[in-house]
Design a protein around this motif. Sequence first.
Motif, PDB file in Angstrom:
ATOM      1  N   VAL A 165      -3.563  -1.391  -1.996  1.00  0.00           N
ATOM      2  CA  VAL A 165      -4.697  -2.011  -1.315  1.00  0.00           C
ATOM      3  C   VAL A 165      -5.518  -1.000  -0.513  1.00  0.00           C
ATOM      4  O   VAL A 165      -5.000  -0.073   0.100  1.00  0.00           O
ATOM      5  CB  VAL A 165      -4.237  -3.146  -0.383  1.00  0.00           C
ATOM      6  CG1 VAL A 165      -3.710  -4.321  -1.181  1.00  0.00           C
ATOM      7  CG2 VAL A 165      -3.203  -2.664   0.620  1.00  0.00           C
ATOM      8  N   ARG A 166      -6.825  -1.211  -0.575  1.00  0.00           N
ATOM      9  CA  ARG A 166      -7.800  -0.494   0.234  1.00  0.00           C
ATOM     10  C   ARG A 166      -8.296  -1.459   1.317  1.00  0.00           C
ATOM     11  O   ARG A 166      -8.055  -2.675   1.225  1.00  0.00           O
ATOM     12  CB  ARG A 166      -8.961  -0.035  -0.640  1.00  0.00           C
ATOM     13  CG  ARG A 166      -8.550   0.843  -1.827  1.00  0.00           C
ATOM     14  CD  ARG A 166      -9.659   0.915  -2.851  1.00  0.00           C
ATOM     15  NE  ARG A 166      -9.957  -0.419  -3.399  1.00  0.00           N
ATOM     16  CZ  ARG A 166     -10.951  -0.674  -4.245  1.00  0.00           C
ATOM     17  NH1 ARG A 166     -11.771   0.302  -4.619  1.00  0.00           N
ATOM     18  NH2 ARG A 166     -11.143  -1.899  -4.698  1.00  0.00           N
TER      19      ARG A 166
ATOM     20  N   GLY B  45      -7.911   7.146  -3.774  1.00  0.00           N
ATOM     21  CA  GLY B  45      -6.458   7.055  -3.773  1.00  0.00           C
ATOM     22  C   GLY B  45      -5.799   7.876  -2.684  1.00  0.00           C
ATOM     23  O   GLY B  45      -4.578   8.030  -2.676  1.00  0.00           O
ATOM     24  N   ASN B  46      -6.604   8.409  -1.743  1.00  0.00           N
ATOM     25  CA  ASN B  46      -6.059   9.184  -0.635  1.00  0.00           C
ATOM     26  C   ASN B  46      -5.671   8.261   0.520  1.00  0.00           C
ATOM     27  O   ASN B  46      -6.050   7.092   0.549  1.00  0.00           O
ATOM     28  CB  ASN B  46      -7.093  10.205  -0.162  1.00  0.00           C
ATOM     29  CG  ASN B  46      -7.454  11.208  -1.246  1.00  0.00           C
ATOM     30  OD1 ASN B  46      -6.585  11.711  -1.942  1.00  0.00           O
ATOM     31  ND2 ASN B  46      -8.744  11.489  -1.396  1.00  0.00           N
ATOM     32  N   HIS B  47      -4.968   8.812   1.486  1.00  0.00           N
ATOM     33  CA  HIS B  47      -4.528   8.025   2.630  1.00  0.00           C
ATOM     34  C   HIS B  47      -5.712   7.606   3.487  1.00  0.00           C
ATOM     35  O   HIS B  47      -6.597   8.404   3.787  1.00  0.00           O
ATOM     36  CB  HIS B  47      -3.537   8.821   3.473  1.00  0.00           C
ATOM     37  CG  HIS B  47      -2.268   9.122   2.762  1.00  0.00           C
ATOM     38  ND1 HIS B  47      -1.295   9.946   3.282  1.00  0.00           N
ATOM     39  CD2 HIS B  47      -1.787   8.701   1.564  1.00  0.00           C
ATOM     40  CE1 HIS B  47      -0.275  10.025   2.435  1.00  0.00           C
ATOM     41  NE2 HIS B  47      -0.559   9.278   1.388  1.00  0.00           N
ATOM     42  N   LYS B  48      -5.708   6.353   3.913  1.00  0.00           N
ATOM     43  CA  LYS B  48      -6.787   5.800   4.730  1.00  0.00           C
ATOM     44  C   LYS B  48      -6.177   4.988   5.870  1.00  0.00           C
ATOM     45  O   LYS B  48      -5.782   3.834   5.691  1.00  0.00           O
ATOM     46  CB  LYS B  48      -7.692   4.902   3.874  1.00  0.00           C
ATOM     47  CG  LYS B  48      -8.790   4.182   4.657  1.00  0.00           C
ATOM     48  CD  LYS B  48      -9.862   5.121   5.135  1.00  0.00           C
ATOM     49  CE  LYS B  48     -10.998   4.349   5.794  1.00  0.00           C
ATOM     50  NZ  LYS B  48     -12.076   5.254   6.259  1.00  0.00           N
TER      51      LYS B  48
ATOM     52  N   LEU C 197      -3.490   2.721   4.345  1.00  0.00           N
ATOM     53  CA  LEU C 197      -3.956   2.162   3.080  1.00  0.00           C
ATOM     54  C   LEU C 197      -4.471   3.296   2.196  1.00  0.00           C
ATOM     55  O   LEU C 197      -4.164   4.461   2.435  1.00  0.00           O
ATOM     56  CB  LEU C 197      -5.063   1.134   3.345  1.00  0.00           C
ATOM     57  CG  LEU C 197      -4.746   0.023   4.353  1.00  0.00           C
ATOM     58  CD1 LEU C 197      -5.922  -0.953   4.443  1.00  0.00           C
ATOM     59  CD2 LEU C 197      -3.472  -0.711   4.003  1.00  0.00           C
ATOM     60  N   GLU C 198      -5.240   2.930   1.170  1.00  0.00           N
ATOM     61  CA  GLU C 198      -5.846   3.923   0.291  1.00  0.00           C
ATOM     62  C   GLU C 198      -7.355   3.867   0.431  1.00  0.00           C
ATOM     63  O   GLU C 198      -7.924   2.847   0.817  1.00  0.00           O
ATOM     64  CB  GLU C 198      -5.462   3.666  -1.169  1.00  0.00           C
ATOM     65  CG  GLU C 198      -3.994   3.844  -1.471  1.00  0.00           C
ATOM     66  CD  GLU C 198      -3.687   3.723  -2.960  1.00  0.00           C
ATOM     67  OE1 GLU C 198      -4.645   3.678  -3.761  1.00  0.00           O
ATOM     68  OE2 GLU C 198      -2.498   3.667  -3.318  1.00  0.00           O
TER      69      GLU C 198
ATOM     70  N   ALA D 153       0.834  -1.201   0.000  1.00  0.00           N
ATOM     71  CA  ALA D 153       0.000   0.000   0.000  1.00  0.00           C
ATOM     72  C   ALA D 153       0.867   1.248   0.000  1.00  0.00           C
ATOM     73  O   ALA D 153       1.901   1.292   0.667  1.00  0.00           O
ATOM     74  CB  ALA D 153      -0.905   0.006   1.230  1.00  0.00           C
ATOM     75  N   LEU D 154       0.427   2.252  -0.753  1.00  0.00           N
ATOM     76  CA  LEU D 154       1.043   3.578  -0.728  1.00  0.00           C
ATOM     77  C   LEU D 154       2.565   3.548  -0.786  1.00  0.00           C
ATOM     78  O   LEU D 154       3.239   3.730   0.229  1.00  0.00           O
ATOM     79  CB  LEU D 154       0.610   4.324   0.542  1.00  0.00           C
ATOM     80  CG  LEU D 154      -0.864   4.735   0.588  1.00  0.00           C
ATOM     81  CD1 LEU D 154      -1.183   5.306   1.952  1.00  0.00           C
ATOM     82  CD2 LEU D 154      -1.178   5.742  -0.488  1.00  0.00           C
ATOM     83  N   PRO D 155       3.129   3.368  -1.974  1.00  0.00           N
ATOM     84  CA  PRO D 155       4.590   3.276  -2.073  1.00  0.00           C
ATOM     85  C   PRO D 155       5.310   4.618  -1.992  1.00  0.00           C
ATOM     86  O   PRO D 155       6.457   4.716  -2.438  1.00  0.00           O
ATOM     87  CB  PRO D 155       4.768   2.644  -3.459  1.00  0.00           C
ATOM     88  CG  PRO D 155       3.596   3.141  -4.235  1.00  0.00           C
ATOM     89  CD  PRO D 155       2.457   3.177  -3.257  1.00  0.00           C
TER      90      PRO D 155
END
Length: 377
Positions: free
Chosen positions: A44-45, A80-83, A75-76, A9-11
Motif C-alpha cells: 500500500v501507498r 516502490g521506495n520507503h514512504k 508505506l511505499e 506494506a513493505l514485507p
Amino acid sequence: MEKILILAALPDKLRLDKEIREIEEAIKRAVKRDSYEIKIRTAVRPQDIRRALAEERPSIVHFCGHGLEDGSLLLEDESGNHKPVLPRGLVLLFRLHTDYVKCVLLNSCYSFDAAEAISQHINYVIGINQPIEDKAAIVFAQGFYDGLGYDNINDQQVIQRAYDEGIVAIELENILQNAVPSLWENGILCSQPIVKVIPVSYSNTKTPESRQQPPPSDDLSSDRGGDYTKLRNFLKAGQWFEADEETLAVMLKVSGRQTEGWLDNTSIENFPKTDLRIIDQLWVESSNGRFGFSVQKKIYIEVGGIANGKYDEDVWDKFRHRVGWKVNGTSIDYSGVIFSTTAPVGHLPAKCCRKMPKDARHSWSNRVVNRIVVRLS
C-alpha cells in the motif's frame, strides 16, 4: 456484515502473508464468521489507504508492516521506495471515516504514538509501544481475530474481548517479552498489560530491519531511580491531595529539580517517557479514567491545543475551564483544587503544572501541559 480491511506494506523480512493467512483462517473458524468480510490491500501507498477506506467503508482497519520510532508507518511511494507517513496524516485521515470505522489495529513497531493520536477520533485503537518480534505480531493477530469471532458472552465488549484474547495468545507462546499491545477506548488508555520480564538485548534502530524485542519495561521500574510506591499507595487509597503532592515530588526528583521546586521546559523534554507513563497509568487506573496526564492531553487536543510548545491564550483558557482550573472566568489558586472524584474530568494531577515561577504563571502552566503532551506521546 462488517468489513475488515487489511493494509499490508513493505514485507521486508516480515511474514505479512502469514499474518494475513492467520487472520483469514481465524475468521473462517469463527462462530460469527458470517458477520465479517475481509478485504485486503498489499504494497500500500498513501493514496491506496485513502482510497481503500473510502471505497470499502470498513468497521475494522488492520495495518501490518513496519513502524518507525517517530510513530510513522512505513508505506511505499510510486517507485516502490520507503514512504513514512506521520501520525498527523493518519489522524486527519481517520477523522474523515469516524462514521463507520470503529477499530484500528496498528500491528507494527512503535505504533503507540499513532494509535494514541487516532484514538481521539476512533472508538477503539490498538498500538504497540516498542519493536515487536514478527512472530509475536502474528500470534497477537491470530488471537485477536479468534476472539473477535467468539460468541459475545454477557454483553462483553467485542473489541476488548478480542484484545484480551490476543494478549493471552502471545503470553501462552511466551513471546510477549516487553512489546506491549495497548488498547485505547474513546481516547483513554484502558488496557495495557503489565508483565514482569527478563531483560533482553535488542538493536535500537529507526530502519525497518525487523520487528525486534524491546528493552525491559516493568510496572513501576523508573529509568532514573524514581520510586512510585508512595504515589501508587496514595492513589489506591483515594488520597488525592497526597498523590498530587507526591506526583510533583517524584517528578522533581527524577528531573533533578528539587532545589528549584518547579519543572522547566528542559526538564520535561528530558523526562523519561517510561516514568511519565507510569505516573499517568497510576492516575488513570485509580480514578477510573477521570484523572491523569493522558486525560488532560485528550482535553487539551479537543480544545485546539497542539504539541508544539507554543503558548495560545485562547486554547489555554478553554483548557482551564474544561478541567476546572478556571471557574466563571476566574482562575483558582491551588487552595481551590478539588481533591475528590467529584472534580471535573482532567482536574488532577494539578500541582506539577501549577508550581511555577511567579512572573510566568499562566504561560508557564500552558507550556508545562504542552510539553507533557509531547513527552506522553
